[in-house]
Motif scaffolding. Structure first.
Motif, PDB file in Angstrom:
ATOM      1  N   PHE A  47       0.828  -1.203   0.000  1.00  0.00           N
ATOM      2  CA  PHE A  47       0.000   0.000   0.000  1.00  0.00           C
ATOM      3  C   PHE A  47       0.868   1.261   0.000  1.00  0.00           C
ATOM      4  CE2 PHE A  47      -2.472   3.299   2.177  1.00  0.00           C
ATOM      5  CZ  PHE A  47      -3.566   3.351   1.331  1.00  0.00           C
ATOM      6  N   SER A  48       1.880   1.286   0.851  1.00  0.00           N
ATOM      7  CA  SER A  48       2.771   2.454   0.943  1.00  0.00           C
ATOM      8  C   SER A  48       3.532   2.668  -0.356  1.00  0.00           C
ATOM      9  CB  SER A  48       3.753   2.281   2.094  1.00  0.00           C
ATOM     10  OG  SER A  48       3.071   2.156   3.300  1.00  0.00           O
ATOM     11  N   PHE A  49       4.072   1.582  -0.904  1.00  0.00           N
ATOM     12  CA  PHE A  49       4.834   1.699  -2.150  1.00  0.00           C
ATOM     13  C   PHE A  49       3.955   2.201  -3.291  1.00  0.00           C
ATOM     14  CE2 PHE A  49       6.304  -0.136  -6.171  1.00  0.00           C
ATOM     15  CZ  PHE A  49       7.534   0.505  -6.257  1.00  0.00           C
ATOM     16  N   GLY A  50       2.743   1.674  -3.378  1.00  0.00           N
ATOM     17  CA  GLY A  50       1.832   2.107  -4.444  1.00  0.00           C
ATOM     18  C   GLY A  50       1.449   3.566  -4.322  1.00  0.00           C
ATOM     19  N   CYS A  51       1.127   3.994  -3.101  1.00  0.00           N
ATOM     20  CA  CYS A  51       0.754   5.396  -2.901  1.00  0.00           C
ATOM     21  C   CYS A  51       1.931   6.332  -3.155  1.00  0.00           C
ATOM     22  CB  CYS A  51       0.191   5.595  -1.498  1.00  0.00           C
ATOM     23  SG  CYS A  51      -1.449   4.882  -1.310  1.00  0.00           S
ATOM     24  N   LEU A  52       3.137   5.918  -2.762  1.00  0.00           N
ATOM     25  CA  LEU A  52       4.318   6.740  -3.042  1.00  0.00           C
ATOM     26  C   LEU A  52       4.598   6.822  -4.543  1.00  0.00           C
ATOM     27  CD1 LEU A  52       6.780   5.785  -0.178  1.00  0.00           C
ATOM     28  CD2 LEU A  52       5.644   7.971  -0.555  1.00  0.00           C
ATOM     29  N   ALA A  53       4.379   5.727  -5.251  1.00  0.00           N
ATOM     30  CA  ALA A  53       4.578   5.741  -6.704  1.00  0.00           C
ATOM     31  C   ALA A  53       3.579   6.678  -7.379  1.00  0.00           C
ATOM     32  CB  ALA A  53       4.451   4.329  -7.262  1.00  0.00           C
ATOM     33  N   ILE A  54       2.341   6.657  -6.917  1.00  0.00           N
ATOM     34  CA  ILE A  54       1.325   7.538  -7.490  1.00  0.00           C
ATOM     35  C   ILE A  54       1.616   8.994  -7.125  1.00  0.00           C
ATOM     36  CG2 ILE A  54      -1.132   8.107  -7.453  1.00  0.00           C
ATOM     37  CD1 ILE A  54      -1.576   5.036  -7.070  1.00  0.00           C
ATOM     38  N   LEU A  55       2.077   9.244  -5.914  1.00  0.00           N
ATOM     39  CA  LEU A  55       2.474  10.599  -5.514  1.00  0.00           C
ATOM     40  C   LEU A  55       3.651  11.081  -6.364  1.00  0.00           C
ATOM     41  CD1 LEU A  55       2.084  12.965  -3.532  1.00  0.00           C
ATOM     42  CD2 LEU A  55       3.746  11.823  -2.053  1.00  0.00           C
ATOM     43  N   GLY A  56       4.594  10.181  -6.629  1.00  0.00           N
ATOM     44  CA  GLY A  56       5.711  10.518  -7.518  1.00  0.00           C
ATOM     45  C   GLY A  56       5.234  10.860  -8.917  1.00  0.00           C
ATOM     46  N   SER A  57       4.203  10.170  -9.371  1.00  0.00           N
ATOM     47  CA  SER A  57       3.622  10.463 -10.679  1.00  0.00           C
ATOM     48  C   SER A  57       3.004  11.855 -10.708  1.00  0.00           C
ATOM     49  CB  SER A  57       2.574   9.406 -11.019  1.00  0.00           C
ATOM     50  OG  SER A  57       1.888   9.745 -12.179  1.00  0.00           O
ATOM     51  N   ILE A  58       2.351  12.236  -9.618  1.00  0.00           N
ATOM     52  CA  ILE A  58       1.771  13.581  -9.535  1.00  0.00           C
ATOM     53  C   ILE A  58       2.860  14.642  -9.603  1.00  0.00           C
ATOM     54  CG2 ILE A  58       0.538  15.178  -8.021  1.00  0.00           C
ATOM     55  CD1 ILE A  58      -1.050  12.750  -7.001  1.00  0.00           C
ATOM     56  N   VAL A  59       3.920  14.445  -8.824  1.00  0.00           N
ATOM     57  CA  VAL A  59       5.034  15.409  -8.816  1.00  0.00           C
ATOM     58  C   VAL A  59       5.684  15.470 -10.192  1.00  0.00           C
ATOM     59  CG1 VAL A  59       7.323  15.844  -7.836  1.00  0.00           C
ATOM     60  CG2 VAL A  59       5.441  15.195  -6.348  1.00  0.00           C
ATOM     61  N   PHE A  60       5.884  14.323 -10.823  1.00  0.00           N
ATOM     62  CA  PHE A  60       6.482  14.274 -12.154  1.00  0.00           C
ATOM     63  C   PHE A  60       5.624  15.000 -13.178  1.00  0.00           C
ATOM     64  CE2 PHE A  60       7.258  12.018 -16.193  1.00  0.00           C
ATOM     65  CZ  PHE A  60       8.614  12.275 -16.325  1.00  0.00           C
ATOM     66  N   THR A  61       4.312  14.813 -13.107  1.00  0.00           N
ATOM     67  CA  THR A  61       3.391  15.478 -14.028  1.00  0.00           C
ATOM     68  C   THR A  61       3.437  16.994 -13.850  1.00  0.00           C
ATOM     69  OG1 THR A  61       1.928  13.557 -13.998  1.00  0.00           O
ATOM     70  CG2 THR A  61       0.977  15.629 -14.748  1.00  0.00           C
ATOM     71  N   MET A  62       3.427  17.448 -12.595  1.00  0.00           N
ATOM     72  CA  MET A  62       3.487  18.893 -12.340  1.00  0.00           C
ATOM     73  C   MET A  62       4.818  19.471 -12.821  1.00  0.00           C
ATOM     74  SD  MET A  62       1.613  19.202  -8.660  1.00  0.00           S
ATOM     75  CE  MET A  62       1.972  20.938  -8.520  1.00  0.00           C
ATOM     76  N   TYR A  63       5.912  18.763 -12.583  1.00  0.00           N
ATOM     77  CA  TYR A  63       7.225  19.229 -13.016  1.00  0.00           C
ATOM     78  C   TYR A  63       7.273  19.350 -14.542  1.00  0.00           C
ATOM     79  CZ  TYR A  63      12.216  19.317 -13.890  1.00  0.00           C
ATOM     80  OH  TYR A  63      13.463  19.656 -14.333  1.00  0.00           O
ATOM     81  N   ASN A  64       6.752  18.350 -15.238  1.00  0.00           N
ATOM     82  CA  ASN A  64       6.748  18.411 -16.706  1.00  0.00           C
ATOM     83  C   ASN A  64       5.913  19.572 -17.224  1.00  0.00           C
ATOM     84  OD1 ASN A  64       8.459  16.314 -17.182  1.00  0.00           O
ATOM     85  ND2 ASN A  64       6.852  14.794 -17.457  1.00  0.00           N
ATOM     86  N   ARG A  65       4.790  19.849 -16.581  1.00  0.00           N
ATOM     87  CA  ARG A  65       3.960  20.984 -17.007  1.00  0.00           C
ATOM     88  C   ARG A  65       4.707  22.301 -16.789  1.00  0.00           C
ATOM     89  NH1 ARG A  65      -1.930  20.773 -14.834  1.00  0.00           N
ATOM     90  NH2 ARG A  65      -2.229  22.199 -16.553  1.00  0.00           N
ATOM     91  N   ILE A  66       5.404  22.430 -15.668  1.00  0.00           N
ATOM     92  CA  ILE A  66       6.156  23.660 -15.389  1.00  0.00           C
ATOM     93  C   ILE A  66       7.266  23.846 -16.417  1.00  0.00           C
ATOM     94  CG2 ILE A  66       7.736  24.735 -13.746  1.00  0.00           C
ATOM     95  CD1 ILE A  66       5.951  23.555 -11.522  1.00  0.00           C
ATOM     96  N   ILE A  67       8.006  22.782 -16.728  1.00  0.00           N
ATOM     97  CA  ILE A  67       9.089  22.876 -17.712  1.00  0.00           C
ATOM     98  C   ILE A  67       8.531  23.212 -19.096  1.00  0.00           C
ATOM     99  CG2 ILE A  67      10.883  21.551 -18.902  1.00  0.00           C
ATOM    100  CD1 ILE A  67      11.586  22.461 -16.048  1.00  0.00           C
ATOM    101  N   LYS A  68       7.405  22.614 -19.469  1.00  0.00           N
ATOM    102  CA  LYS A  68       6.790  22.911 -20.763  1.00  0.00           C
ATOM    103  C   LYS A  68       6.407  24.384 -20.857  1.00  0.00           C
ATOM    104  CE  LYS A  68       2.623  21.984 -23.370  1.00  0.00           C
ATOM    105  NZ  LYS A  68       1.310  21.366 -23.309  1.00  0.00           N
ATOM    106  N   LEU A  69       5.823  24.924 -19.791  1.00  0.00           N
ATOM    107  CA  LEU A  69       5.431  26.336 -19.814  1.00  0.00           C
ATOM    108  C   LEU A  69       6.647  27.258 -19.773  1.00  0.00           C
ATOM    109  CD1 LEU A  69       2.325  26.144 -17.516  1.00  0.00           C
ATOM    110  CD2 LEU A  69       2.389  26.498 -19.984  1.00  0.00           C
TER     111      LEU A  69
END
Length: 82
Positions: A47-69
Motif C-alpha cells: 500500500f505504501s509503495f503504491g501510494c508513493l509511486a502515485i504521488l511521484g507520478s503527480i510530482v512528475f506530471t506537475m514538473y513536466n507541465r512547469i518545464i513545458k510552460l
C-alpha cells in the motif's frame, strides 16, 4: 499571466485521474488481501509503495507541465524583435 492560465488548464482533471488511480489501486489491494490473506506488514508495504509511486507520478506530471510552460515562455521571449 497567460502562462499561469495555461498551467491550470485541465489541472483539476489531472488530479482526479490520479485520485481514481489511488482508489482503484486500494480496491485492488483490498480484494487481493481478501482472497490471499496477505500478512499485515506485506499489505502495508504494498500500500505504501503504491501510494508513493502515485504521488511521484503527480510530482512528475506537475514538473513536466512547469518545464513545458517555461520553455514556451522562453520561446516567446526569443521571438520578440528588439
Amino acid at each position: 499571466m497567460l502562462y499561469v492560465k495555461e498551467f491550470y488548464k485541465g489541472g483539476v482533471l489531472i488530479y482526479w485521474v490520479h485520485l481514481l488511480v489511488v482508489l482503484g489501486y486500494t480496491i485492488s489491494l483490498y480484494s487481493l488481501d481478501y482472497f490471499i490473506k496477505l500478512p499485515s506488514y506485506l499489505f502495508l508495504s504494498f500500500f505504501s509503495f503504491g501510494c508513493l509511486a502515485i504521488l511521484g507520478s503527480i510530482v512528475f506530471t506537475m514538473y513536466n507541465r512547469i518545464i513545458k510552460l517555461k520553455n514556451s515562455a522562453l520561446n516567446a521571449v526569443s521571438n520578440v524583435d528588439g
